[in-house]
Design a protein around this motif. Structure first.
Motif, mmCIF file in Angstrom:
data_model
loop_
_atom_site.group_PDB
_atom_site.id
_atom_site.type_symbol
_atom_site.label_atom_id
_atom_site.label_comp_id
_atom_site.label_asym_id
_atom_site.label_seq_id
_atom_site.Cartn_x
_atom_site.Cartn_y
_atom_site.Cartn_z
ATOM 1 N N ALA A 201 0.909 -1.188 0.145
ATOM 2 C CA ALA A 201 0.180 -0.103 0.471
ATOM 3 C C ALA A 201 1.014 1.336 0.130
ATOM 4 O O ALA A 201 1.963 1.318 0.574
ATOM 5 C CB ALA A 201 -0.838 -0.087 1.073
ATOM 6 N N GLY A 202 0.687 1.991 -0.461
ATOM 7 C CA GLY A 202 1.086 4.104 -0.300
ATOM 8 C C GLY A 202 2.064 4.119 -1.546
ATOM 9 O O GLY A 202 1.534 3.350 -2.952
ATOM 10 N N GLY A 203 3.101 3.738 -1.561
ATOM 11 C CA GLY A 203 3.383 4.613 -2.401
ATOM 12 C C GLY A 203 3.167 6.386 -3.095
ATOM 13 O O GLY A 203 2.068 6.444 -3.270
ATOM 14 N N GLU A 204 3.660 6.832 -4.146
ATOM 15 C CA GLU A 204 3.605 8.176 -4.676
ATOM 16 C C GLU A 204 3.516 7.946 -6.116
ATOM 17 O O GLU A 204 4.959 7.295 -6.444
ATOM 18 C CB GLU A 204 4.252 9.204 -4.128
ATOM 19 C CG GLU A 204 4.481 9.395 -2.926
ATOM 20 C CD GLU A 204 3.300 10.749 -2.362
ATOM 21 O OE1 GLU A 204 2.727 10.734 -2.992
ATOM 22 O OE2 GLU A 204 2.757 9.878 -1.226
ATOM 23 N N GLU A 281 18.855 4.413 3.911
ATOM 24 C CA GLU A 281 17.185 4.251 3.242
ATOM 25 C C GLU A 281 18.074 4.036 1.318
ATOM 26 O O GLU A 281 18.414 3.862 0.679
ATOM 27 C CB GLU A 281 17.195 6.163 2.983
ATOM 28 C CG GLU A 281 17.603 6.795 4.750
ATOM 29 C CD GLU A 281 16.009 6.438 5.033
ATOM 30 O OE1 GLU A 281 15.380 6.170 4.831
ATOM 31 O OE2 GLU A 281 16.221 6.589 6.874
ATOM 32 N N ALA A 282 16.459 3.978 0.958
ATOM 33 C CA ALA A 282 16.411 3.093 -0.409
ATOM 34 C C ALA A 282 14.978 4.021 -0.987
ATOM 35 O O ALA A 282 14.386 4.309 -0.265
ATOM 36 C CB ALA A 282 16.564 1.515 -0.533
ATOM 37 N N GLU A 292 9.208 4.999 -0.227
ATOM 38 C CA GLU A 292 10.573 4.920 0.548
ATOM 39 C C GLU A 292 10.557 3.712 1.725
ATOM 40 O O GLU A 292 9.300 3.454 1.754
ATOM 41 C CB GLU A 292 10.988 6.456 1.502
ATOM 42 C CG GLU A 292 10.323 7.522 0.913
ATOM 43 C CD GLU A 292 11.206 7.544 -0.184
ATOM 44 O OE1 GLU A 292 11.907 7.577 0.009
ATOM 45 O OE2 GLU A 292 10.987 8.373 -1.226
ATOM 46 N N ALA A 293 12.116 3.450 1.578
ATOM 47 C CA ALA A 293 12.196 2.005 2.324
ATOM 48 C C ALA A 293 12.969 2.112 2.797
ATOM 49 O O ALA A 293 13.640 2.874 2.830
ATOM 50 C CB ALA A 293 12.026 1.042 1.308
ATOM 51 N N ARG A 294 14.107 1.202 3.946
ATOM 52 C CA ARG A 294 15.077 0.933 4.401
ATOM 53 C C ARG A 294 15.404 0.033 3.875
ATOM 54 O O ARG A 294 15.053 -1.641 3.902
ATOM 55 C CB ARG A 294 15.416 0.960 5.684
ATOM 56 C CG ARG A 294 13.730 2.156 6.469
ATOM 57 C CD ARG A 294 15.150 2.565 6.879
ATOM 58 N NE ARG A 294 16.083 2.587 8.291
ATOM 59 C CZ ARG A 294 17.247 3.188 8.560
ATOM 60 N NH1 ARG A 294 17.463 4.241 8.231
ATOM 61 N NH2 ARG A 294 18.397 2.105 9.290
ATOM 62 N N GLY A 309 8.213 2.112 5.345
ATOM 63 C CA GLY A 309 8.157 2.573 6.151
ATOM 64 C C GLY A 309 7.444 2.488 8.516
ATOM 65 O O GLY A 309 7.559 2.215 8.500
ATOM 66 N N ASP A 310 6.330 1.235 7.247
ATOM 67 C CA ASP A 310 6.327 0.712 8.489
ATOM 68 C C ASP A 310 6.767 -0.805 8.850
ATOM 69 O O ASP A 310 5.871 -0.956 9.298
ATOM 70 C CB ASP A 310 4.019 0.380 8.438
ATOM 71 C CG ASP A 310 4.045 -0.535 7.042
ATOM 72 O OD1 ASP A 310 4.855 -0.773 6.588
ATOM 73 O OD2 ASP A 310 2.676 -0.319 6.094
#
Length: 329
Positions: A201-204, A281-282, A292-294, A309-310
């Motif tokens: 879910a999410g993302g831009e 970050e990635a 956005e990710a780790r 992010g969650d």
């Protein structure tokens, strides 16, 4: 074809003879000069990646190829067949590619260029990979010899390489993968840590993203028609030698530490070292969206995991993945 113990004995003898030939060639062509950097802990030397196990089963390594990425080296050959393409910074702010093959082998790959110290840490995640490269800085060769991989150069396996006639050296060296391995090792050899599945879910919404090095840039532009990210290199559409556009399904911009190494090129330029173990970050591009990710890679033997992010595992679209290493802020 013979069966039973006699056949197994003949297969074992043939395998041992092949291994002996390969090891002899490697020793004859290898560099064992002293005075290079000390062992950096990346592990002991590995047996040949084409060694046979006692029961006749194959050790199934991935094939990694170091590929030139200067304008004179384009268009590339065989990059579209890779499962994963890594983009890393080299001397002078330029970029090079490391293409990893597991599920299929193209007829030809190239142009092949020289290895860097960062490649040893990057490729440690795979089980004894075959690394095809054109050579390396003299002081780095002993480190490559000790790494848990099988290095394949024109000197050690001349029959696996050909020189093209359409461009000048050093941008015309090509690998013939079928002369190294009869069949691809299969998807199980891709121990990258990537997870594939439905998008989170999410993302831009994202139409394009550019990663800049001091003297190179890589741009990915989303194509609804192709359902892929179209690659441009230094502002020019990136294509295969057949004219097809390079277009991965997933792009990862991984923010890492890029520092000075202990090596320089023949012009005296320092070779950047890209640290791929650690966390940071990635940005993950898939399906026309940016997430956005780790990222986290606990040790060189591990693949890289990505989380949203969650804290959920980031999933990739099935197909080719490009990973671009960018300097963290």
């Amino acid at each position: 074809m013979g069966t039973g113990r006699g056949a197994r004995t003949r297969r074992g003898a043939a395998a041992r003879a092949l291994l002996t030939t390969l090891m002899t060639a490697a020793l004859a062509a290898g560099c064992t000069a002293s005075g290079g950097p000390i062992d950096d802990g990346r592990g002991p030397a590995a047996p040949s990646a084409r060694e046979r196990l006692p029961d006749g089963a194959d050790v199934r390594p991935v094939l990694a190829v170091k590929i030139d990425n200067t304008p004179a080296a384009r268009p590339h050959t065989g990059v579209d067949a890779a499962d994963v393409v890594y983009v890393e910074q080299v001397e002078g702010g330029l970029s090079r590619l490391v293409a990893v093959y597991a599920t299929r082998l193209p007829e030809s790959v190239g142009p092949v260029r020289s290895a860097r110290e960062s490649d040893l840490e990057l490729l440690r995640q795979f089980d004894r990979p075959v690394l095809a490269f054109s050579g390396a800085q003299g002081k780095l060769l002993p480190l490559i010899d000790r790494a848990p991989l099988e290095g394949v150069t024109p000197e050690s396996s001349s029959g696996a390489y050909v020189r093209g006639t359409d461009r000048s050296a050093p941008h015309n060296l090509y690998l013939r993968p079928e002369r190294l391995m009869a069949d691809p090792p299969g998807g199980a050899a891709l121990t990258t840590g990537f997870r594939f599945g439905r998008p989170p879910a999410g993302g831009e919404p994202k139409d394009a993203l550019t990663v800049r090095y001091p003297a190179a840039r890589t741009t990915f532009t989303w194509s609804d028609a192709d359902d892929r990210w179209l690659v441009s290199l230094d502002g020019v559409p990136a294509t295969t030698t057949e004219g097809e556009r390079l277009a991965p399904a997933t792009v990862v911009v991984q923010y890492v530490t890029v520092r000075r190494s202990g090596y320089r090129d023949f012009l005296g330029n320092n070779t950047p070292y890209t640290e791929t173990v650690g966390s940071g970050e990635a940005t993950v591009l898939r399906g026309g969206r940016a997430y956005e990710a780790r990222w986290s890679r606990l040790s060189a033997e591990d693949g890289t995991s990505f989380t949203t992010g969650d804290g959920e595992r980031m999933t990739f679209a099935r197909g080719q993945v490009w990973v671009v290493y960018a300097q963290a802020a």
